[in-house]
Scaffold this active site. Sequence first.
Site, short mmCIF file in Angstrom:
data_model
loop_
_atom_site.label_atom_id
_atom_site.label_comp_id
_atom_site.label_asym_id
_atom_site.label_seq_id
_atom_site.Cartn_x
_atom_site.Cartn_y
_atom_site.Cartn_z
N ASP A 96 67.74 -43.95 -4.18
CA ASP A 96 66.66 -43.89 -3.21
C ASP A 96 66.85 -45.10 -2.29
OD1 ASP A 96 64.16 -44.30 -1.88
OD2 ASP A 96 63.14 -43.16 -3.44
N ASN A 123 71.46 -42.85 7.75
CA ASN A 123 70.96 -41.57 8.23
C ASN A 123 69.72 -41.09 7.46
OD1 ASN A 123 71.20 -38.87 9.61
ND2 ASN A 123 71.62 -38.22 7.50
N TYR A 189 56.08 -41.69 11.93
CA TYR A 189 57.51 -41.50 12.21
C TYR A 189 57.93 -42.22 13.48
CZ TYR A 189 61.94 -39.09 13.03
OH TYR A 189 63.26 -38.80 13.26
N LYS A 193 60.67 -45.38 13.85
CA LYS A 193 61.90 -45.34 14.65
C LYS A 193 61.88 -46.38 15.77
CE LYS A 193 63.94 -42.06 12.36
NZ LYS A 193 65.19 -42.28 11.63
N VAL A 220 67.92 -31.49 16.07
CA VAL A 220 68.75 -30.69 15.17
C VAL A 220 67.85 -29.96 14.17
CG1 VAL A 220 70.66 -30.76 13.52
CG2 VAL A 220 70.59 -32.41 15.41
N THR A 222 67.41 -29.63 11.17
CA THR A 222 67.56 -30.13 9.81
C THR A 222 66.33 -29.74 9.01
OG1 THR A 222 66.51 -32.23 10.38
CG2 THR A 222 68.90 -32.11 10.62
#
Length: 291
Positions: A96, A123, A189, A193, A220, A222
């Site tokens: 983790d 990532n 989030y 970032k 993307v 994902t």
Amino acid sequence: MSTPFIGVDETLPVTEVHDIYPAIDPAQFVSAQTFAGKVVLITGASRGIGLETALQYARAGASLTIVARKQATLDESKATVLASVPAAKVLTYAADVRDVDAAAGAIKATVDAYGKLDVLVTNAAIMRKYGTPFASSDPRGWWDIQEVNVRGVYNYVHYAIPELLKTKGSIVVVTSSGAQVRLPTVSDYCISKHTLGRFVEFVALEYPDVKIFNVHPGTVATELNVEAAIPFPSVDPPSLAAAVFVYLTAGKADYLSGRYTSANWDLTEVERDWKEKIVEKNALVSKLAIP
């Protein structure tokens, strides 16, 4: 929610790309085996962008350490890489990213196995489902985003720096256009970032011999984006982001070290039309600007 997404149009006025184009084509690095003898560690490498990144570096000759939470998915990722590049060297490390000791262990295991580290790609990230204002959601969940997305990056960069100084290596911090956009109900989030962008700037200042890139990978499809149900269309393949990572860490655009970069920018145009101004004005960093 009717509140507009603020900052969506705050970007460089260059051609927007959604697939690999000649300047960043990984084929050039595969044919030259640019990363032969190089060692690359990738977190969040069990799927999506992380797995595609592992594949592209392996095809270009790199030895890999891939990190994710579950050994079973890591084993599947390793098998995928070896199916594409049978001679590839792939070390798996289940951890983790929030675990400080595990981060130190992953770096040590990499150096023990290969003798060095040349590239780190951070990532791993998480995102909660879009649609709930922060005061109406679990505060522990909000903070958990910071733990994974910020601390998880810090942990690996912290322990990688001494090794990357030896090799004059590179770091890719996978961030998001969410760092620049004010997207209602996604404060956790977006703030995580945005924080990473400033962290990248400090790493570049304190360790100029290590190149570090703050990269938005495109939108993307994902599992992260699908589960979060962010109201933006997923139009980019993971191969685009991976190609940009390989391009940057091959030394093709070192002037972007310490700065925000988008995989959706045509980097040929960025260099041709904007490089001089970016360097002169110290642009693509977080600062107050008076027009």
